[in-house]
Design a protein around this motif. Structure first.
Motif, PDB file in Angstrom:
ATOM      1  N   MET A 143       6.572 -27.545  12.189  1.00 48.26           N
ATOM      2  CA  MET A 143       6.107 -28.434  12.910  1.00 48.26           C
ATOM      3  C   MET A 143       5.896 -28.700  14.392  1.00 48.26           C
ATOM      4  SD  MET A 143       2.719 -26.350  10.920  1.00 48.26           S
ATOM      5  CE  MET A 143       1.879 -26.388  12.221  1.00 48.26           C
ATOM      6  N   GLY A 144       7.000 -28.721  13.790  1.00 47.11           N
ATOM      7  CA  GLY A 144       7.718 -29.720  15.745  1.00 47.11           C
ATOM      8  C   GLY A 144       9.453 -29.372  15.824  1.00 47.11           C
ATOM      9  N   VAL A 145       9.479 -28.703  16.140  1.00 44.92           N
ATOM     10  CA  VAL A 145      11.068 -29.172  16.877  1.00 44.92           C
ATOM     11  C   VAL A 145      11.211 -29.161  18.780  1.00 44.92           C
ATOM     12  CG1 VAL A 145      11.950 -27.953  15.095  1.00 44.92           C
ATOM     13  CG2 VAL A 145      11.350 -26.240  16.725  1.00 44.92           C
ATOM     14  N   PRO A 146      12.309 -29.520  18.959  1.00 47.16           N
ATOM     15  CA  PRO A 146      12.406 -29.234  20.506  1.00 47.16           C
ATOM     16  C   PRO A 146      12.363 -27.718  20.337  1.00 47.16           C
ATOM     17  CG  PRO A 146      13.847 -30.769  19.748  1.00 47.16           C
ATOM     18  CD  PRO A 146      13.056 -30.275  18.278  1.00 47.16           C
ATOM     19  N   ALA A 147      11.738 -26.723  21.531  1.00 42.89           N
ATOM     20  CA  ALA A 147      11.539 -25.558  21.945  1.00 42.89           C
ATOM     21  C   ALA A 147      13.491 -25.841  22.427  1.00 42.89           C
ATOM     22  CB  ALA A 147      11.251 -25.677  23.402  1.00 42.89           C
ATOM     23  N   GLY A 148      13.605 -24.265  21.479  1.00 45.74           N
ATOM     24  CA  GLY A 148      14.912 -23.643  21.760  1.00 45.74           C
ATOM     25  C   GLY A 148      15.906 -24.505  20.694  1.00 45.74           C
ATOM     26  N   TYR A 149      15.507 -24.648  19.751  1.00 41.77           N
ATOM     27  CA  TYR A 149      16.572 -26.052  19.103  1.00 41.77           C
ATOM     28  C   TYR A 149      17.087 -24.842  18.183  1.00 41.77           C
ATOM     29  CZ  TYR A 149      16.870 -28.979  14.485  1.00 41.77           C
ATOM     30  OH  TYR A 149      17.603 -29.928  13.598  1.00 41.77           O
ATOM     31  N   ASP A 150      18.641 -25.273  18.335  1.00 40.85           N
ATOM     32  CA  ASP A 150      19.642 -24.638  17.485  1.00 40.85           C
ATOM     33  C   ASP A 150      19.807 -24.306  16.260  1.00 40.85           C
ATOM     34  OD1 ASP A 150      21.027 -24.792  20.134  1.00 40.85           O
ATOM     35  OD2 ASP A 150      22.333 -26.057  19.820  1.00 40.85           O
ATOM     36  N   LEU A 151      18.903 -25.056  15.416  1.00 38.31           N
ATOM     37  CA  LEU A 151      18.867 -24.875  14.091  1.00 38.31           C
ATOM     38  C   LEU A 151      18.255 -23.867  13.923  1.00 38.31           C
ATOM     39  CD1 LEU A 151      19.736 -27.979  12.688  1.00 38.31           C
ATOM     40  CD2 LEU A 151      21.601 -26.016  13.108  1.00 38.31           C
ATOM     41  N   THR A 152      16.720 -23.508  14.101  1.00 39.77           N
ATOM     42  CA  THR A 152      15.599 -22.261  13.744  1.00 39.77           C
ATOM     43  C   THR A 152      15.720 -21.528  15.002  1.00 39.77           C
ATOM     44  OG1 THR A 152      13.950 -24.047  14.427  1.00 39.77           O
ATOM     45  CG2 THR A 152      15.611 -24.747  12.387  1.00 39.77           C
ATOM     46  N   LEU A 153      14.510 -20.694  15.040  1.00 40.37           N
ATOM     47  CA  LEU A 153      13.865 -20.395  15.877  1.00 40.37           C
ATOM     48  C   LEU A 153      12.868 -20.725  16.156  1.00 40.37           C
ATOM     49  CD1 LEU A 153      14.426 -16.841  17.357  1.00 40.37           C
ATOM     50  CD2 LEU A 153      12.678 -16.198  15.388  1.00 40.37           C
ATOM     51  N   THR A 154      12.718 -20.659  17.387  1.00 43.95           N
ATOM     52  CA  THR A 154      11.506 -21.270  17.576  1.00 43.95           C
ATOM     53  C   THR A 154      10.318 -21.338  18.867  1.00 43.95           C
ATOM     54  OG1 THR A 154      12.712 -22.554  19.841  1.00 43.95           O
ATOM     55  CG2 THR A 154      13.084 -23.757  18.306  1.00 43.95           C
ATOM     56  N   THR A 155       9.197 -20.794  18.294  1.00 42.99           N
ATOM     57  CA  THR A 155       7.992 -20.217  18.994  1.00 42.99           C
ATOM     58  C   THR A 155       7.884 -21.076  20.089  1.00 42.99           C
ATOM     59  OG1 THR A 155       6.923 -22.808  18.442  1.00 42.99           O
ATOM     60  CG2 THR A 155       6.813 -20.505  16.889  1.00 42.99           C
ATOM     61  N   GLU A 156       7.168 -20.163  21.180  1.00 48.77           N
ATOM     62  CA  GLU A 156       6.836 -21.223  22.400  1.00 48.77           C
ATOM     63  C   GLU A 156       6.256 -21.937  22.316  1.00 48.77           C
ATOM     64  OE1 GLU A 156       6.196 -19.193  25.167  1.00 48.77           O
ATOM     65  OE2 GLU A 156       7.265 -17.632  24.043  1.00 48.77           O
ATOM     66  N   PRO A 157       6.631 -23.037  23.750  1.00 46.45           N
ATOM     67  CA  PRO A 157       5.703 -24.644  23.307  1.00 46.45           C
ATOM     68  C   PRO A 157       4.750 -24.694  22.669  1.00 46.45           C
ATOM     69  CG  PRO A 157       6.518 -24.099  25.008  1.00 46.45           C
ATOM     70  CD  PRO A 157       7.369 -22.800  24.032  1.00 46.45           C
ATOM     71  N   TYR A 158       3.683 -26.002  22.491  1.00 42.36           N
ATOM     72  CA  TYR A 158       2.580 -25.947  22.255  1.00 42.36           C
ATOM     73  C   TYR A 158       2.275 -27.689  22.937  1.00 42.36           C
ATOM     74  CZ  TYR A 158       3.510 -28.712  17.799  1.00 42.36           C
ATOM     75  OH  TYR A 158       3.535 -29.655  16.470  1.00 42.36           O
ATOM     76  N   TYR A 159       3.427 -27.837  23.456  1.00 47.25           N
ATOM     77  CA  TYR A 159       3.238 -29.342  24.383  1.00 47.25           C
ATOM     78  C   TYR A 159       4.122 -29.922  24.599  1.00 47.25           C
ATOM     79  CZ  TYR A 159       4.309 -32.998  20.488  1.00 47.25           C
ATOM     80  OH  TYR A 159       5.309 -33.414  19.762  1.00 47.25           O
TER      81      TYR A 159
END
Length: 284
Positions: free
Chosen positions: A96-112
């Protein structure tokens, strides 16, 4: 973040259920990580997860694991059991919470988006500090009396180093390994006990300290990013690399439920900034 038009709401269900015909909303989370998540499910990430599961008509299910080194390997990319390695069924599907653009996952649009702040306990001789730069210009004797938390990594420590204040820092580990206190909980206790008087702390953690203290106990001074030293960061949700369908579903929910999401986060006294969107790191 702009709220999408009514068409988003109309297509949300079809995208969600045609792409992800699942009965469970499976979240990877730390069981002791307030204000984000706890096993009591009273963190703001818990509340957002519950909202999303409800919107999707799914049952919320958690895989609990301390959010330290090995978290992704033991949760998001871990097969449900040895027999599931080939079928690609995993223990959980969403962080539910990772830095936007995190290398170890595909990330969603930022939400905060939040920022580090200088959090100063009031009534201990530092009430005249209105800007972090004032700490640098203090008389030497006053400067030597500083009791400021210093982490083993992070922009706060870099700032202390650049400004010649490392000797005044009281060291803390960013990942303590303590099964009774996370970093925010320990900082809260040590500020109250007087072990430290101030800390440069990530916004949500500062929010935890503020929420658990009497009103006006602390001065809260946002740290300002500068070239080579960034203090504010956008936060997103993480899914497995290549899981585009789940990312699309979460992106729609983030857009459609932005007001509820913001209200949850604001309820934890998290300092929020306008979200600065950046291109996604990958779509592989």
């Amino acid at each position: 973040m702009n709220i999408k038009n009514i068409a988003v709401g109309l297509c949300l269900a079809s995208i969600s259920f045609s792409s992800l015909s699942e009965e469970k909303f499976k979240v990877c989370a730390d069981p002791l990580n307030p204000p984000y998540s706890t096993k009591n499910k009273d963190g703001f990430e818990n509340k957002i997860a519950a909202l999303f599961a409800k919107e999707l008509g799914q049952t919320l299910e958690y895989t609990w694991f301390p959010q330290r080194i090995g978290f992704i390997r033991n949760t998001l990319t871990a097969p449900l059991n040895d027999s599931e390695v080939e079928s690609k069924t995993f223990k959980c599907d969403v962080i539910m919470g990772v830095p936007a653009g995190y290398d170890l996952t595909l990330t969603t649009e930022p939400y905060y988006q939040s920022t580090y702040v200088l959090l100063i306990a009031k009534g201990r001789g530092w009430d005249d500090i209105k800007d972090p730069a004032q700490l640098v210009d203090l008389p030497l004797q006053k400067q030597e009396s500083l009791k400021i938390a210093m982490f083993d990594q992070g922009p706060g420590t870099t700032w202390l180093q650049k400004n010649g204040l490392l000797d005044q820092g009281i060291p803390y580990q960013s990942m303590s390994g303590d099964d009774e206190n996370n970093v925010a909980m320990q900082i809260d206790k040590d500020l109250k006990s007087g072990k430290i008087d101030m800390v440069i702390l990530w916004g949500p953690m500062a929010g935890y300290v503020i929420t658990n203290s009497p009103k006006n106990s602390y001065a809260i001074i946002p740290m300002k990013s500068s070239p080579g030293l960034k203090f504010d960061f956008a936060m997103a949700m993480g899914v497995r690399n290549g899981d585009k369908a789940r990312k699309a579903t979460l992106d729609k929910l983030i857009a459609n439920k932005s007001k509820e999401i913001q209200a949850f986060i604001e309820g934890y006294d998290v300092p929020l900034l306008p979200i600065q969107k950046k291109p996604a790191h990958n779509d592989d």
